[in-house]
Design a protein around this motif. Structure first.
Motif, PDB file in Angstrom:
ATOM      1  N   LEU A  46      39.947  48.081  40.368  1.00  0.00           N
ATOM      2  CA  LEU A  46      39.047  47.130  41.014  1.00  0.00           C
ATOM      3  C   LEU A  46      37.806  46.827  40.186  1.00  0.00           C
ATOM      4  O   LEU A  46      37.391  45.662  40.096  1.00  0.00           O
ATOM      5  N   ILE A  47      37.183  47.839  39.609  1.00  0.00           N
ATOM      6  CA  ILE A  47      35.922  47.628  38.892  1.00  0.00           C
ATOM      7  C   ILE A  47      36.143  46.689  37.708  1.00  0.00           C
ATOM      8  O   ILE A  47      37.010  46.904  36.866  1.00  0.00           O
ATOM      9  N   GLY A  48      35.345  45.636  37.673  1.00  0.00           N
ATOM     10  CA  GLY A  48      35.417  44.657  36.590  1.00  0.00           C
ATOM     11  C   GLY A  48      36.413  43.544  36.835  1.00  0.00           C
ATOM     12  O   GLY A  48      36.451  42.572  36.073  1.00  0.00           O
ATOM     13  N   ALA A  49      37.241  43.662  37.885  1.00  0.00           N
ATOM     14  CA  ALA A  49      38.253  42.638  38.148  1.00  0.00           C
ATOM     15  C   ALA A  49      37.641  41.467  38.892  1.00  0.00           C
ATOM     16  O   ALA A  49      36.716  41.630  39.691  1.00  0.00           O
ATOM     17  N   HIS A  50      38.177  40.286  38.643  1.00  0.00           N
ATOM     18  CA  HIS A  50      37.777  39.090  39.379  1.00  0.00           C
ATOM     19  C   HIS A  50      38.479  39.139  40.729  1.00  0.00           C
ATOM     20  O   HIS A  50      39.709  39.169  40.801  1.00  0.00           O
ATOM     21  N   LEU A  51      37.705  39.122  41.798  1.00  0.00           N
ATOM     22  CA  LEU A  51      38.281  39.367  43.126  1.00  0.00           C
ATOM     23  C   LEU A  51      39.337  38.327  43.499  1.00  0.00           C
ATOM     24  O   LEU A  51      40.382  38.665  44.049  1.00  0.00           O
ATOM     25  N   LEU A  52      39.066  37.061  43.186  1.00  0.00           N
ATOM     26  CA  LEU A  52      40.013  36.019  43.570  1.00  0.00           C
ATOM     27  C   LEU A  52      41.275  36.047  42.721  1.00  0.00           C
ATOM     28  O   LEU A  52      42.323  35.557  43.147  1.00  0.00           O
ATOM     29  N   GLU A  53      41.186  36.613  41.523  1.00  0.00           N
ATOM     30  CA  GLU A  53      42.380  36.782  40.698  1.00  0.00           C
ATOM     31  C   GLU A  53      43.148  38.029  41.112  1.00  0.00           C
ATOM     32  O   GLU A  53      44.381  38.069  41.029  1.00  0.00           O
ATOM     33  N   LEU A  54      42.420  39.022  41.575  1.00  0.00           N
ATOM     34  CA  LEU A  54      43.061  40.266  42.005  1.00  0.00           C
ATOM     35  C   LEU A  54      43.845  40.067  43.293  1.00  0.00           C
ATOM     36  O   LEU A  54      44.934  40.619  43.469  1.00  0.00           O
ATOM     37  N   PHE A  55      43.292  39.241  44.182  1.00  0.00           N
ATOM     38  CA  PHE A  55      43.963  38.934  45.450  1.00  0.00           C
ATOM     39  C   PHE A  55      44.094  37.412  45.567  1.00  0.00           C
ATOM     40  O   PHE A  55      43.329  36.770  46.281  1.00  0.00           O
ATOM     41  N   PRO A  56      45.040  36.841  44.834  1.00  0.00           N
ATOM     42  CA  PRO A  56      45.180  35.377  44.849  1.00  0.00           C
ATOM     43  C   PRO A  56      45.720  34.891  46.188  1.00  0.00           C
ATOM     44  O   PRO A  56      46.313  35.627  46.962  1.00  0.00           O
ATOM     45  N   GLY A  57      45.496  33.618  46.438  1.00  0.00           N
ATOM     46  CA  GLY A  57      45.997  32.989  47.654  1.00  0.00           C
ATOM     47  C   GLY A  57      46.181  31.514  47.424  1.00  0.00           C
ATOM     48  O   GLY A  57      46.044  31.020  46.296  1.00  0.00           O
ATOM     49  N   ASP A  58      46.478  30.776  48.483  1.00  0.00           N
ATOM     50  CA  ASP A  58      46.639  29.341  48.324  1.00  0.00           C
ATOM     51  C   ASP A  58      45.281  28.692  48.030  1.00  0.00           C
ATOM     52  O   ASP A  58      44.221  29.303  48.198  1.00  0.00           O
TER      53      ASP A  58
END
Length: 333
Positions: A46-58
């Protein structure tokens, strides 16, 4: 690290609700244990990850989340209710993704001396509440549908009974008998049998309520098949008519009369229900067709998408109902 930073991180980690701190690029700077457990992803990922890329959606959902994040960065609180994300169960290794719903609160924070503008994201798993509400809505819709079906049957029973009754006394006796038969089935379906009834359950319920003294005169044989609620209600009314007719004019009106009830599945894939009376002498067909015959030959086969054949033989009434394969299914299917 200052004392204030130390106190914040200690309190942050002890918080039971999932929290994360993000920078202006929506990258995760800090997460607590509850957040890691909730999303089923380790802190090192999780640390350093882009949240929207880590949990993508429509695109629509990503736009809503991005807007909430930007609102927090501008200094205002933003909330998103019941966002749908499919996430694997963190307690089950290699588990398939499950439908889950989350509520997000995005809260502005003081700029960080190193990372610049930051904001806090508080996450709440509201899956149980969403699913419970969905079940309540489904229950209410099903209940309304069933009430509508029952009222329709009541209207048909009243109209057809009135057409075949000579006077009010005759109408009242016949109508009340039919409504009681319908009420017993409805009460049964409103209990633990919400998903339907088996053919045997419908038969036994109607027989036991009508034939206290002649139960031994009826034989029942057939596999364990289940009918839907709507089909079971109409089938119960048809069975009531069969029993009433047999008690008044047929095999159950004599001391030696018998009724054999069977149902099976021939090779063509359909389902057959057979009612066969015996022990009657000189039975003839009635001059007029009443509600009972209309129920057996038109209303029931019409609703089940099948066909019916009946015969008034000299030794007893015979009735066969043939319905498609999808109308009745084995229990457990």
């Amino acid at each position: 690290m200052t004392d204030a930073d130390f106190d914040f991180q200690r309190i942050f980690q002890l918080t039971t609700a999932p929290h994360a701190v993000l920078d202006a690029d929506f990258r995760i700077l800090l997460v607590n244990d509850a957040y890691c457990a909730g999303v089923g992803v380790g802190r090192e990922t999780l640390i350093g990850a882009h949240l929207l890329e880590l949990f993508p959606g429509d695109e629509e959902r990503q736009a809503l989340v991005s807007k909430a994040f930007l609102t927090a960065l501008s200094g205002q609180v933003a909330s998103l209710k019941e966002l749908h994300y499919a996430i694997s169960d963190p307690t089950v290794p290699a588990a398939p993704k499950q439908d889950m719903w989350w509520t997000l609160d995005c809260i502005p924070m003081q700029p960080h001396p190193t990372h610049g503008p930051v904001f806090l994201v508080r996450v709440e798993n509201v899956t149980e509440e969403v699913q419970a509400r969905g079940k309540r809505d489904l229950f209410a819709s099903e209940l309304q549908h069933r009430i509508g079906n029952v009222l329709t049957l009541v209207q048909i029973i009243a109209r057809k009974t009135a057409q075949s009754s000579d006077d009010l006394t005759a109408f009242r006796a016949t109508y009340e008998s039919r409504i009681r038969a319908l009420g017993k089935t409805h009460a049964f379906l409103s209990g633990t049998n919400w998903d339907g009834m088996t053919v045997r359950q419908v038969l036994e319920q109607q027989i036991q309520s009508e034939l206290i003294d002649r139960v031994d005169a009826i034989g029942i044989s057939g596999p364990d098949w289940r009918m839907s609620v709507l089909h079971a209600q109409t089938f119960a009314m048809a069975v009531h008519e069969l029993i009433s007719n047999a008690m008044e004019h047929g095999a159950l009106a004599t001391a030696t009369g018998k009724v054999e009830i069977t149902w099976d599945r021939p090779q063509d894939g359909s389902h057959n229900f057979v009612w066969k009376e015996s022990g009657v002498s000189g039975l003839v067909a009635p001059d007029e067709t009443g509600f009972g015959m209309q129920m057996l030959t038109k209303l029931l086969p019409g609703q089940l998408g099948g066909k019916a054949v009946c015969a008034f033989t000299p030794t007893g009434f015979h009735y066969m109902l043939v319905v498609p394969e999808d109308v009745i299914v084995p229990v457990g299917q």
